[in-house]
Design an enzyme around this catalytic site. Structure first.
Site, mmCIF file in Angstrom:
data_model
loop_
_atom_site.group_PDB
_atom_site.id
_atom_site.type_symbol
_atom_site.label_atom_id
_atom_site.label_comp_id
_atom_site.label_asym_id
_atom_site.label_seq_id
_atom_site.Cartn_x
_atom_site.Cartn_y
_atom_site.Cartn_z
ATOM 1 N N SER A 54 33.345 59.928 -25.837
ATOM 2 C CA SER A 54 33.641 61.260 -25.323
ATOM 3 C C SER A 54 35.137 61.437 -25.062
ATOM 4 O O SER A 54 35.594 62.542 -24.820
ATOM 5 C CB SER A 54 32.853 61.506 -24.048
ATOM 6 O OG SER A 54 33.172 60.506 -23.105
ATOM 7 N N CYS A 55 35.875 60.346 -25.086
ATOM 8 C CA CYS A 55 37.323 60.437 -24.906
ATOM 9 C C CYS A 55 37.955 61.116 -26.117
ATOM 10 O O CYS A 55 37.350 61.166 -27.182
ATOM 11 C CB CYS A 55 37.941 59.053 -24.771
ATOM 12 S SG CYS A 55 37.515 58.189 -23.264
ATOM 13 N N VAL A 56 39.186 61.589 -25.926
ATOM 14 C CA VAL A 56 39.900 62.174 -27.047
ATOM 15 C C VAL A 56 41.182 61.382 -27.302
ATOM 16 O O VAL A 56 41.823 60.909 -26.381
ATOM 17 C CB VAL A 56 40.243 63.665 -26.837
ATOM 18 C CG1 VAL A 56 39.014 64.531 -27.038
ATOM 19 C CG2 VAL A 56 40.851 63.919 -25.476
ATOM 20 N N GLY A 119 35.945 63.250 -28.571
ATOM 21 C CA GLY A 119 35.153 64.262 -27.880
ATOM 22 C C GLY A 119 33.703 64.349 -28.323
ATOM 23 O O GLY A 119 33.123 65.422 -28.374
ATOM 24 N N GLN B 156 32.248 53.631 -22.903
ATOM 25 C CA GLN B 156 33.260 54.567 -22.458
ATOM 26 C C GLN B 156 32.612 55.819 -21.858
ATOM 27 O O GLN B 156 33.084 56.355 -20.865
ATOM 28 C CB GLN B 156 34.087 54.914 -23.678
ATOM 29 C CG GLN B 156 35.286 55.726 -23.421
ATOM 30 C CD GLN B 156 35.559 56.560 -24.628
ATOM 31 O OE1 GLN B 156 35.896 56.069 -25.682
ATOM 32 N NE2 GLN B 156 35.365 57.832 -24.472
#
Lengths: 185, 206
Positions: A54-56, A119, B156
């Site tokens: 989900s990180c960018v 994302g 994550q």
């Protein structure tokens, strides 16, 4: 070429995460940008983020000056965050910090370009938009880039798959690897 | 191996208690799984990992390894997260055992996903209810979510969820195995800070 060390790097160096067991034509030369960190280079070089969920991964660079950086942001907004110590965790504040640092290093603000990937929504059970942190991260990054007047020229976001990304400050290339599938944005 | 990559220190009594909770919970999970697949599923002694939420994605194994993960949250008095991690091969093998069909190497399909989700749901619910009983608290498991992807990308997402309430994590990890295959799966239990405090009080009272 010298790797500029940011505050978040210092924290990372105290707890180094080895990436020795991974081999990839890019990654061997690349510096890994950990979760909630950003890294800038003032010369040609490679930066990578492993397993973006989900990180960018936000790359901002000035091709002419060969200066660029990569941020690995985990949450959307600094304002909404609980942790105020590490601003590199948030999509909006990490962009601002990185842009300031790039300009300080000699990049021209108007020549800065951005590319973004990540994302994703890893778990199927979360359907509401407020809980879809990946989408919120992406939106926050887009808004911040717009307010900083940085043109976004490439993106690959959303979906349900994790991505590993490689960014080169030498030619501004941004490779995305999803499983066995690899492409450039 | 007990790794404490960060500078945080927790009370040894708490750590021992949490590991014991891991043993109790995993024992229940493994006996539930044993009954399901009609095979003897063993448990290794639990370990604890203390790390920051930022470190979580990289403290276990190869970050780019493709794995199957089932995550569910515990609601109620003792909040926390529960993650069941296994390889794709083991996941399909478990599904084949339950559906009593010959095992074939394949990518997880829709049916496999649902089946492995249910298997994990039963195991992790057994784990959580054992912990709840031991600590005298109520924990209600949420519906499970399943993801098949890189280990780093999955962890994550968990760390992002945890980040909203805490920046330091205590993870209780227990390995399950059967038929001498060393890595059947891992159960990770992530109690939230309030639950940790609550458990600490319980341990001291014993």
């Amino acid at each position: 070429m010298e790797d500029r060390c940011t505050v978040c790097d210092v924290a990372a160096e105290a707890n180094p995460v080895s990436a020795t067991h991974i081999s990839h034509p890019y990654i061997d030369k690349a510096a890994i940008v950990g979760v909630g960190e950003y890294r800038v280079l003032d010369g040609p070089g490679h930066l990578a983020c492993l397993g973006l969920g989900s990180c960018v991964g936000i790359a901002i660079y000035d091709l002419h000056a060969q200066i660029g950086g990569l941020a690995h942001a985990m949450l959307p907004h600094y304002e909404e965050g609980r942790d105020k110590v590490n601003a590199a965790k948030y999509a909006d504040s990490s962009i601002m910090l990185m842009v300031d640092e790039l300009v300080e290093m000699g990049a021209t603000r108007s020549r800065l370009r951005a590319k973004i990937a990540g994302g994703a929504q890893m778990f199927s059970f979360i359907s509401s938009d407020t809980l879809n942190i990946g989408k919120r991260n992406y939106k926050a990054a887009i808004l911040t880039l717009k307010s900083e007047h940085i043109r976004l020229i490439g993106e690959d976001t959303g979906g349900t798959r994790g991505r590993t990304i490689f960014f080169s400050t030498a030619d501004g290339s941004y490779h995305v690897k999803m499983g066995n599938y690899q492409f450039e944005i | 191996m007990n790794t404490t990559p960060s500078s945080m220190r927790f009370d040894p009594i708490l750590i021992d208690g949490l590991k014991e909770i891991g043993n109790i919970g995993a024992a229940h999970a493994s006996s539930a799984l044993s009954k399901l697949v009609d095979r003897c599923v063993m448990v290794k002694v639990s370990e604890h990992v203390v790390c920051t939420t930022q470190q979580l994605p990289s403290v276990f194994g190869d970050p780019e390894q493709r794995i199957v993960a089932i995550f569910l949250e515990a609601h109620g008095v003792g909040k926390g997260g529960m993650l069941f991690i296994l390889t794709e091969n083991i996941a399909t093998e478990l599904v084949d055992m339950i559906l009593s069909q010959p095992h074939t190497d394949r990518e997880l399909n829709e049916v496999d996903r649902d089946a492995i989700c249910e298997i994990a749901n039963i195991c992790t619910s057994a784990y959580l209810s054992a912990v709840a009983k031991f600590a005298g608290i109520t924990m209600v498991p949420s519906p499970p979510g399943v993801a098949v992807d890189m280990l780093h990308a999955i962890l994550q997402q968990i760390s992002v969820m945890a980040e909203e309430i805490t920046s330091e994590l205590v993870i209780v990890r227990t390995q399950l195995f059967y038929d001498n295959s060393p890595h059947t799966g891992h159960l990770l239990y992530l109690p939230d800070p309030e639950t940790i405090q609550l458990l600490e009080r319980k341990f001291r009272a014993v």
